[in-house]
Design a protein around this motif. Structure first.
Motif, short mmCIF file in Angstrom:
data_model
loop_
_atom_site.label_atom_id
_atom_site.label_comp_id
_atom_site.label_asym_id
_atom_site.label_seq_id
_atom_site.Cartn_x
_atom_site.Cartn_y
_atom_site.Cartn_z
N ARG A 1 -10.23 0.19 6.02
CA ARG A 1 -8.91 0.64 6.46
C ARG A 1 -8.83 2.15 6.28
O ARG A 1 -9.15 2.66 5.20
CB ARG A 1 -7.80 -0.05 5.68
CG ARG A 1 -6.40 0.33 6.15
CD ARG A 1 -5.37 -0.48 5.37
NE ARG A 1 -4.02 -0.10 5.70
CZ ARG A 1 -3.19 -0.83 6.43
NH1 ARG A 1 -3.59 -1.98 6.95
NH2 ARG A 1 -1.95 -0.42 6.66
N TRP B 1 -2.51 3.84 10.61
CA TRP B 1 -3.72 3.24 10.07
C TRP B 1 -4.53 2.54 11.16
O TRP B 1 -4.01 2.19 12.21
CB TRP B 1 -3.37 2.25 8.95
CG TRP B 1 -2.40 1.18 9.36
CD1 TRP B 1 -1.04 1.21 9.23
CD2 TRP B 1 -2.72 -0.07 9.98
NE1 TRP B 1 -0.50 0.04 9.74
CE2 TRP B 1 -1.51 -0.75 10.19
CE3 TRP B 1 -3.92 -0.68 10.36
CZ2 TRP B 1 -1.45 -2.01 10.78
CZ3 TRP B 1 -3.87 -1.94 10.96
CH2 TRP B 1 -2.64 -2.59 11.16
N GLU C 1 -6.15 5.26 6.58
CA GLU C 1 -4.72 5.58 6.68
C GLU C 1 -4.54 7.08 6.61
O GLU C 1 -5.11 7.73 5.75
CB GLU C 1 -3.94 4.94 5.53
CG GLU C 1 -4.00 3.44 5.49
CD GLU C 1 -3.39 2.88 4.22
OE1 GLU C 1 -2.20 2.50 4.28
OE2 GLU C 1 -4.09 2.85 3.20
#
Length: 155
Positions: free
Chosen positions: A90, A139, A92
């Motif tokens: 992930r 994200w 972000e």
């Protein structure tokens, strides 16, 4: 593990993350060259996690570039970049505005601008935004399996 890297000192601070993953943070508020610094930071994380050297890893670096560039151009600059490993990677990008990004419905081929979120949408498995008290995070996620099974990058 959580690793926070301060822009001023570059010193890491680590704490645990549930589920055995790792989170790394890079403070970018007021820092020049945030796109290249963010790419270098992400490249190191991918290497440390054994997710480097593939076409998918190169896609991640492009995602980071697009998200950081969008924050710089449209949201007053990036405050922080966070990359998290686990079942997925992930990425972000936090900025200081709650104005949500808009996907350009008809970017023109061969004309600069308006393509960034289309690139993010195409390269990631999922993407979105989360608003918070001081702004938002945009994200993108890529499944860990894609990073492990990707073709070697051509140089």
């Amino acid at each position: 593990m959580v690793e926070t890297i301060g822009a001023e000192t570059g010193d890491p601070v680590s704490t645990g993350l549930p589920g055995g993953g790792q989170r790394r943070r890079l403070a970018l508020a007021g820092v020049g060259g945030s796109v290249s610094k963010g790419r270098d930071f992400t490249r190191r994380a991918l290497r440390d996690w054994g997710w480097d050297g593939t076409e998918t890893a190169e896609d991640v670096l492009l995602l980071v570039s697009e998200l950081l560039t969008n924050a710089s151009l449209h949201a007053g600059g990036c405050q922080e970049l966070v990359v998290t490993s686990g079942q997925s990677l992930r990425v972000e990008v936090f900025d200081g505005t709650r104005v949500l990004p808009l996907l350009n419905p008809a970017p023109r081929r061969g004309v600069p601008g308006g393509h960034g979120l289309h690139i993010v949408e195409r390269l990631s498995d999922r993407w979105g935004t989360d608003t918070h008290e001081h702004g938002k995070a945009v994200w993108a996620e890529i499944a860990a399996a894609r990073l492990l099974s990707g073709k070697p990058a051509e140089h």
